[in-house]
Design a protein around this motif. Structure first.
Motif, mmCIF file in Angstrom:
data_model
loop_
_atom_site.group_PDB
_atom_site.id
_atom_site.type_symbol
_atom_site.label_atom_id
_atom_site.label_comp_id
_atom_site.label_asym_id
_atom_site.label_seq_id
_atom_site.Cartn_x
_atom_site.Cartn_y
_atom_site.Cartn_z
ATOM 1 N N VAL A 49 45.276 47.273 46.166
ATOM 2 C CA VAL A 49 44.524 46.071 46.099
ATOM 3 C C VAL A 49 43.765 46.018 44.730
ATOM 4 O O VAL A 49 43.803 45.100 44.110
ATOM 5 C CB VAL A 49 44.241 45.737 47.283
ATOM 6 N N SER A 50 43.084 47.371 44.547
ATOM 7 C CA SER A 50 42.011 47.286 43.545
ATOM 8 C C SER A 50 42.731 47.304 42.364
ATOM 9 O O SER A 50 42.164 46.438 41.310
ATOM 10 C CB SER A 50 41.153 48.386 43.612
ATOM 11 N N GLU A 51 43.795 47.985 42.141
ATOM 12 C CA GLU A 51 44.487 48.202 40.630
ATOM 13 C C GLU A 51 45.089 46.561 40.484
ATOM 14 O O GLU A 51 44.969 46.337 39.407
ATOM 15 C CB GLU A 51 45.554 48.949 40.800
ATOM 16 N N LEU A 52 45.601 46.042 41.518
ATOM 17 C CA LEU A 52 46.231 44.630 41.162
ATOM 18 C C LEU A 52 45.177 43.611 40.820
ATOM 19 O O LEU A 52 45.412 42.689 40.161
ATOM 20 C CB LEU A 52 46.838 44.239 42.461
ATOM 21 N N SER A 53 43.885 43.672 41.388
ATOM 22 C CA SER A 53 42.782 42.814 41.402
ATOM 23 C C SER A 53 42.298 42.939 39.918
ATOM 24 O O SER A 53 42.102 41.972 39.244
ATOM 25 C CB SER A 53 41.614 43.525 42.308
ATOM 26 N N LYS A 54 42.313 44.261 39.463
ATOM 27 C CA LYS A 54 41.930 44.297 37.787
ATOM 28 C C LYS A 54 42.858 43.861 36.935
ATOM 29 O O LYS A 54 42.499 43.063 35.979
ATOM 30 C CB LYS A 54 41.505 45.810 37.644
ATOM 31 N N LEU A 55 43.989 44.076 37.410
ATOM 32 C CA LEU A 55 45.073 43.803 36.568
ATOM 33 C C LEU A 55 45.222 42.157 36.271
ATOM 34 O O LEU A 55 45.595 41.473 35.351
ATOM 35 C CB LEU A 55 46.521 44.208 37.037
ATOM 36 N N LEU A 56 45.281 41.490 37.678
ATOM 37 C CA LEU A 56 45.258 40.029 37.342
ATOM 38 C C LEU A 56 44.007 39.339 37.353
ATOM 39 O O LEU A 56 44.077 38.139 37.058
ATOM 40 C CB LEU A 56 45.879 39.672 38.836
ATOM 41 N N GLY A 57 42.825 39.801 37.413
ATOM 42 C CA GLY A 57 41.716 39.346 36.913
ATOM 43 C C GLY A 57 41.312 38.309 37.883
ATOM 44 O O GLY A 57 40.555 37.218 37.740
ATOM 45 N N VAL A 58 41.827 38.657 39.535
ATOM 46 C CA VAL A 58 41.076 37.887 40.573
ATOM 47 C C VAL A 58 40.517 38.804 41.423
ATOM 48 O O VAL A 58 40.515 40.226 41.291
ATOM 49 C CB VAL A 58 42.519 37.034 41.058
ATOM 50 N N SER A 59 39.835 38.350 42.564
ATOM 51 C CA SER A 59 39.321 39.018 43.614
ATOM 52 C C SER A 59 40.307 39.697 44.352
ATOM 53 O O SER A 59 41.565 39.452 44.700
ATOM 54 C CB SER A 59 38.332 38.238 44.423
ATOM 55 N N GLU A 60 39.680 40.813 45.229
ATOM 56 C CA GLU A 60 40.858 41.451 45.853
ATOM 57 C C GLU A 60 41.197 40.759 47.281
ATOM 58 O O GLU A 60 42.126 40.717 47.787
ATOM 59 C CB GLU A 60 39.939 42.731 46.522
ATOM 60 N N VAL A 61 40.285 39.626 47.547
ATOM 61 C CA VAL A 61 40.737 38.743 48.667
ATOM 62 C C VAL A 61 41.846 37.769 48.275
ATOM 63 O O VAL A 61 42.818 37.734 48.863
ATOM 64 C CB VAL A 61 39.491 37.808 48.966
ATOM 65 N N THR A 62 42.126 37.533 46.863
ATOM 66 C CA THR A 62 42.982 36.835 46.373
ATOM 67 C C THR A 62 44.235 37.603 46.366
ATOM 68 O O THR A 62 45.339 37.057 46.953
ATOM 69 C CB THR A 62 42.665 35.976 45.068
ATOM 70 N N VAL A 63 43.926 38.806 45.931
ATOM 71 C CA VAL A 63 45.090 39.592 45.956
ATOM 72 C C VAL A 63 45.787 39.903 47.380
ATOM 73 O O VAL A 63 46.853 39.875 47.415
ATOM 74 C CB VAL A 63 44.886 40.993 45.274
#
Length: 252
Positions: free
Chosen positions: A21-35
């Motif tokens: 989740v943290s990797e995708l959050s950084k990649l997508l530029g959104v919060s972990e909640v959104t991911v």
């Protein structure tokens, strides 16, 4: 925005088995909640598999040997092969893709066909076609993939660029309303995509278990498919999701 994020997550899992989740959050530029919300939506659709702290590819999408695939859905693959083979007419040029379902097409081509040229990237398919005297068989060449008895780049692509086919019978690992036709292997996907580019009509042959599934390598959108031949076991929801982009669906 949400659809774009979903596509990006699917693309990430096309290159690797899992992501946090943290990797995708950084990649997508959104919060972990959104991911996490995105992952839950994708998981409910069967496009991903939730894991502790992240996401992984769905189970069952790993590539298997051709002989193992041939033991799955044997009856429906045989019916699909019969229906597809009946579409071939004298004098046509046909691309016949690698795979267990397309092998059934080769087995059911009529011995009365004349003047038909079959171009295939499958060594086992070429051997199946030896019995038919009215066929001219061209094997694409290229590097051998032992798992599927298939031939891939670079030489396969060069040969295909010089041929124009009336029909392509295309095998795949997934047919999905949003993500189109997909395949498990990138090297084979390159050859399949080139075949679709040079064929007048694209006929996808896929049993019902592949409907709604997304594999790692994109082949073409549903709008690029003329006909889908699948099993009559397909559910109404599966079939309805493919309309209106794919109007010609034949159940066997």
């Amino acid at each position: 925005m949400q659809k774009a994020r979903h596509n990006e997550i699917i693309a990430v899992l096309g290159d690797r088995d899992s992501a946090s989740v943290s990797e995708l959050s950084k990649l997508l530029g959104v919060s972990e909640v959104t991911v996490r919300s995105d992952l839950n939506v994708l998981a409910q659709s069967g496009l991903v598999r939730r894991t502790r702290g992240g996401v992984a590819r769905p189970l069952g999408l790993s590539e298997r040997p051709l002989e193992e695939n041939s033991k799955q859905q044997t009856a429906v693959k045989r019916r699909i092969g019969e229906a597809a083979a009946a579409m071939v007419q004298d004098g046509q040029t046909v691309f016949l893709d690698v795979g267990s379902t397309t092998t059934e097409i080769a087995r059911h081509l009529s011995p009365t066909l004349r003047g038909v040229t079959v171009v295939t990237n499958g060594l086992n398919i070429a051997l199946e076609l030896e019995r038919l005297p009215g066929l001219h068989i061209i094997v694409t060449g290229g590097s051998l993939r032992r798992l599927q008895h298939s031939l891939v780049s670079p030489y396969a692509l060069e040969l295909l660029s010089k041929i124009r086919a009336d029909l392509l019978f295309l095998g795949c690992n997934g047919v999905h309303a949003q993500h189109g036709v997909t395949n498990a292997n990138f090297d084979e996907a390159e050859v399949k995509t080139r075949m679709a580019e040079y064929a007048e009509q694209v006929v996808v042959v896929a049993d019902h278990s592949k409907l709604g599934v997304v594999a790692r390598a994109h082949l073409l959108p549903l709008a690029g498919v003329n006909t889908l031949i699948t099993g009559r076991q397909a559910s109404e929801d599966q079939l309805c999701s493919l309309f209106p982009d794919l109007a010609d669906i034949r159940l066997v």
